[in-house]
Write a protein that holds these residues in place. Sequence first.
Motif, PDB file in Angstrom:
ATOM      1  N   UNK A 473      58.079 125.395  24.040  1.00 60.11           N
ATOM      2  CA  UNK A 473      59.103 126.240  24.688  1.00 60.11           C
ATOM      3  C   UNK A 473      58.639 126.595  26.080  1.00 60.11           C
ATOM      4  N   UNK A 474      59.535 126.415  27.045  1.00 63.94           N
ATOM      5  CA  UNK A 474      59.257 126.804  28.424  1.00 63.94           C
ATOM      6  C   UNK A 474      60.319 127.812  28.871  1.00 63.94           C
ATOM      7  N   UNK A 475      59.871 128.951  29.387  1.00 61.94           N
ATOM      8  CA  UNK A 475      60.795 129.994  29.870  1.00 61.94           C
ATOM      9  C   UNK A 475      60.842 129.929  31.390  1.00 61.94           C
ATOM     10  N   UNK A 476      62.025 129.752  31.939  1.00 63.72           N
ATOM     11  CA  UNK A 476      62.173 129.626  33.396  1.00 63.72           C
ATOM     12  C   UNK A 476      63.189 130.643  33.923  1.00 63.72           C
ATOM     13  N   UNK A 477      63.190 130.795  35.270  1.00 65.81           N
ATOM     14  CA  UNK A 477      64.213 131.585  35.942  1.00 65.81           C
ATOM     15  C   UNK A 477      64.033 133.089  35.890  1.00 65.81           C
ATOM     16  N   UNK A 478      62.868 133.560  35.460  1.00 70.18           N
ATOM     17  CA  UNK A 478      62.651 135.012  35.381  1.00 70.18           C
ATOM     18  C   UNK A 478      62.660 135.633  36.775  1.00 70.18           C
ATOM     19  N   UNK A 479      63.417 136.723  36.945  1.00 70.45           N
ATOM     20  CA  UNK A 479      63.313 137.457  38.204  1.00 70.45           C
ATOM     21  C   UNK A 479      61.998 138.229  38.220  1.00 70.45           C
ATOM     22  N   UNK A 480      61.661 138.807  39.348  1.00 70.11           N
ATOM     23  CA  UNK A 480      60.331 139.413  39.511  1.00 70.11           C
ATOM     24  C   UNK A 480      60.039 140.518  38.498  1.00 70.11           C
ATOM     25  N   UNK A 481      60.934 141.516  38.304  1.00 71.42           N
ATOM     26  CA  UNK A 481      60.633 142.569  37.318  1.00 71.42           C
ATOM     27  C   UNK A 481      60.511 142.004  35.905  1.00 71.42           C
ATOM     28  N   UNK A 482      61.391 141.065  35.553  1.00 71.09           N
ATOM     29  CA  UNK A 482      61.348 140.484  34.206  1.00 71.09           C
ATOM     30  C   UNK A 482      60.060 139.683  34.002  1.00 71.09           C
TER      31      UNK A 482
END
Length: 497
Positions: A473-482
């Motif tokens: 699993x790869x998690x992408x696109x997180x904004x800075x606070x997240x």
Amino acid sequence: MSPVAARLRGLKPDWWSDPKVWRTEILAGLVVALALIPEAISFSIIAGVDPALGLFASFTMAVTIAVVGGRRAMISAATGAVALVIAPLNREHGLGYLIAAVILAGVFQVVLGVLGVAKLMRFIPRSVMVGFVNALAILIFMAQVPEMRDVPWAVYPLIAAGLALMVLFPRITTVVPAPLVSIVVLTVITLAAGIAVPTVGDKGALPSALPTPGLPDVPFTLDTLTTVAPYAFAMALVGLMESLMTAKLVDDLTDSRSDKTRESVGQGVANIVTGFFGGMGGCAMIGQTMINVKVSGARTRVSTFLAGVFLMVLCIVFGPVVQDIPMAALVAVMVMVSFATFDWHSVAPRTLRRMPAGEITVMAITVVCVVVTHNLAVGVVVGSVTAMVIFAKRVAHLAEVTAVTDPDGGTVVYRVTGALFFASSNDLVGRFDYAGDPARIVIDLSAAHIWDASSVAALDAIATKYARRGKSVEITGLNTPSAHLHGRLSGELAGSH
């Protein structure tokens, strides 16, 4: 005050030299003082103390808050909410403990004010505010009902005459406040005609001298502190909540801003002063504030200060005259205030048809809680919690998950949109096809925001379920606070593996 500051506060820079402003403020203060007398006496009875203590509290609260408060034209005095909180303490331990509780409550309010409790006002929804205002109007009216039961028949035409005067007199002139005209005319009629009806004097004896400062008659021990502290803290919270809600209401009515932090600290200072002068304590009075601001048109601290001064002058100098004022005149004033305070637009059929069901529910719950408990603070807390629950349920359904499989069949991309927090993230785990997906899974969070640890735990649980099946699993696109929250908590939360 500078011209710029004056404009920001809704005043003309030279208001202090305007005779019309002074006339309005002086007459408004007089009307409020007349209306305060029976109210203060009634609240003293609720608290189980001598009527003089309620009148002294109204005097010191009004005069002090006029100087140190953060909301111009708002009236603070002895109130029923405070009386209900401290009555058990007075009944079980005596007057000395009650006075000590008032002083300690003032200290708590100063501390809470400095800590920024006023900032919590931003979390009170509009539907709670409307419910609060409508419940207040109902309570004001209900408080007048006992004055209309088991009374001579003459009371009813006097109340009707008082209401008629307040409706019709402003069409002739607004130079003199209609409530003051109504009180004077009805008093003259009852005295001249010798009509026997209940008067202010029947409520209790008025003080004949100014209050003197002193310390509460209690042992200064830890036992006293532990006895007094719970009541003092409850009084501090109720007083602050009622005062800050009143300040917000006046802000809306006058289209001006107030300093809520200064008001919080000011309420504490006023209660400390009141306690040292032997008063029963208090907070902002919405009914009297409506008389001052909405009915009489006052806008400055002068009216607040003079309301306290006139109260003592009326009691000490003009006591015999004030005692002859028929209660019917003051009941008429408060009924008019109740009518003017209620937000009739909020219950109009057209409004109710357009308003979301959740908003109507919150408003109704706030009204019911306040009316049943006679405690404005309880209604505000329950209404706000209800609004938060409804909001959480509504937002929980805004998190959506859509899946797109690459043409080669080796990767599936899950696009998550919306706010991820404890309510929405609970359903997130069940939105993935763990058995049927290919070896590589990408979770795109570019259109989502992670708000709490529950969401991080849910993402960890998803990754764990795939890992058990040998999939990555790869998690992408997180904004800075997240990204910061996810990086700090991922893999560290118990039960996520």
